[in-house]
Design a protein around this motif. Sequence first.
Motif, PDB file in Angstrom:
ATOM      1  N   SER A   3      75.234  31.734  72.836  1.00 48.73           N
ATOM      2  CA  SER A   3      75.806  32.846  73.423  1.00 48.73           C
ATOM      3  C   SER A   3      76.620  33.631  72.315  1.00 48.73           C
ATOM      4  CB  SER A   3      76.768  32.391  74.537  1.00 48.73           C
ATOM      5  OG  SER A   3      77.471  33.345  74.990  1.00 48.73           O
ATOM      6  N   CYS A   4      76.374  34.745  72.105  1.00 49.79           N
ATOM      7  CA  CYS A   4      77.101  35.736  71.325  1.00 49.79           C
ATOM      8  C   CYS A   4      77.449  36.945  72.200  1.00 49.79           C
ATOM      9  CB  CYS A   4      76.238  36.080  70.035  1.00 49.79           C
ATOM     10  SG  CYS A   4      75.708  34.623  68.741  1.00 49.79           S
ATOM     11  N   PRO A   5      78.436  36.840  72.674  1.00 48.53           N
ATOM     12  CA  PRO A   5      78.920  38.035  73.451  1.00 48.53           C
ATOM     13  C   PRO A   5      79.109  39.272  72.523  1.00 48.53           C
ATOM     14  CG  PRO A   5      80.554  36.485  73.580  1.00 48.53           C
ATOM     15  CD  PRO A   5      79.345  35.979  72.859  1.00 48.53           C
ATOM     16  N   ASN A   6      78.814  40.657  73.111  1.00 45.19           N
ATOM     17  CA  ASN A   6      79.286  41.844  72.427  1.00 45.19           C
ATOM     18  C   ASN A   6      80.157  42.786  73.038  1.00 45.19           C
ATOM     19  OD1 ASN A   6      77.152  43.044  73.952  1.00 45.19           O
ATOM     20  ND2 ASN A   6      75.877  43.686  72.175  1.00 45.19           N
ATOM     21  N   LEU A  71      72.157  49.175  68.732  1.00 51.27           N
ATOM     22  CA  LEU A  71      72.966  49.904  67.715  1.00 51.27           C
ATOM     23  C   LEU A  71      73.935  48.737  66.789  1.00 51.27           C
ATOM     24  CD1 LEU A  71      74.231  52.600  70.293  1.00 51.27           C
ATOM     25  CD2 LEU A  71      72.244  52.767  68.582  1.00 51.27           C
ATOM     26  N   GLY A  72      73.954  47.611  67.112  1.00 52.34           N
ATOM     27  CA  GLY A  72      74.672  46.714  66.029  1.00 52.34           C
ATOM     28  C   GLY A  72      76.206  46.988  66.140  1.00 52.34           C
ATOM     29  N   GLU A  83      79.043  45.173  64.481  1.00 55.14           N
ATOM     30  CA  GLU A  83      78.696  43.642  64.119  1.00 55.14           C
ATOM     31  C   GLU A  83      78.134  43.095  62.956  1.00 55.14           C
ATOM     32  OE1 GLU A  83      78.796  40.245  65.155  1.00 55.14           O
ATOM     33  OE2 GLU A  83      78.518  41.002  67.092  1.00 55.14           O
ATOM     34  N   LEU A  84      78.925  42.317  62.272  1.00 55.70           N
ATOM     35  CA  LEU A  84      78.393  42.276  60.799  1.00 55.70           C
ATOM     36  C   LEU A  84      77.844  41.026  60.670  1.00 55.70           C
ATOM     37  CD1 LEU A  84      82.155  43.001  59.217  1.00 55.70           C
ATOM     38  CD2 LEU A  84      80.299  44.502  59.414  1.00 55.70           C
ATOM     39  N   ASN A  85      77.802  39.993  61.501  1.00 56.67           N
ATOM     40  CA  ASN A  85      77.087  38.876  61.374  1.00 56.67           C
ATOM     41  C   ASN A  85      75.471  39.114  62.023  1.00 56.67           C
ATOM     42  OD1 ASN A  85      75.945  35.983  61.881  1.00 56.67           O
ATOM     43  ND2 ASN A  85      77.900  35.333  62.643  1.00 56.67           N
ATOM     44  N   THR A  86      74.612  38.943  61.078  1.00 56.17           N
ATOM     45  CA  THR A  86      73.261  39.379  61.336  1.00 56.17           C
ATOM     46  C   THR A  86      72.501  38.303  62.316  1.00 56.17           C
ATOM     47  OG1 THR A  86      72.380  38.001  59.323  1.00 56.17           O
ATOM     48  CG2 THR A  86      72.954  40.298  59.105  1.00 56.17           C
ATOM     49  N   ILE A  91      70.534  37.306  67.777  1.00 52.82           N
ATOM     50  CA  ILE A  91      70.580  36.525  69.276  1.00 52.82           C
ATOM     51  C   ILE A  91      70.849  37.752  70.188  1.00 52.82           C
ATOM     52  CG2 ILE A  91      71.983  35.302  70.428  1.00 52.82           C
ATOM     53  CD1 ILE A  91      72.439  33.433  68.064  1.00 52.82           C
ATOM     54  N   GLN A  92      71.632  38.865  70.022  1.00 56.96           N
ATOM     55  CA  GLN A  92      72.102  39.755  71.062  1.00 56.96           C
ATOM     56  C   GLN A  92      70.942  40.653  71.193  1.00 56.96           C
ATOM     57  OE1 GLN A  92      75.492  41.956  69.122  1.00 56.96           O
ATOM     58  NE2 GLN A  92      76.648  40.204  69.510  1.00 56.96           N
TER      59      GLN A  92
END
Length: 117
Positions: A3-6, A71-72, A83-86, A91-92
């Motif tokens: 899980s990587c919520p945005n 869109l990152g 979002e800096l973590n690729t 995952i998103q």
Amino acid sequence: MESCPNIGGREIKFRAIFGYVGLFFSIILFAYISLYSTPQFLKALLFMTSMLMAIPFFEVKSETCVVNAFLGLKNMGKKYQKELNTESLSIQRSHSIKIILKGIIISSFITGLSFYV
């Protein structure tokens, strides 16, 4: 499943409200189509309203905004950030694709059901 919520906070509440509005319109339109002989474009409209219902509910469940993922961006309640973590971004994006596919499947099922009712 990772899980990587945005999205967070009021963004989740906004999507939940949007999902309930889509659910309301989908139920009303499905009932109208079921009770009356209607033109085919209303069934296409049912597909769109059920997509407006399904996708926000799946976004709330996974805390992933489809648009932000592609869109990152992320918005955890205060402002948009990059979002800096690729790894999180990938995952998103995979969650977003799954959300879209689930929305299409559910909307297709509801629309197909309207042809047989």
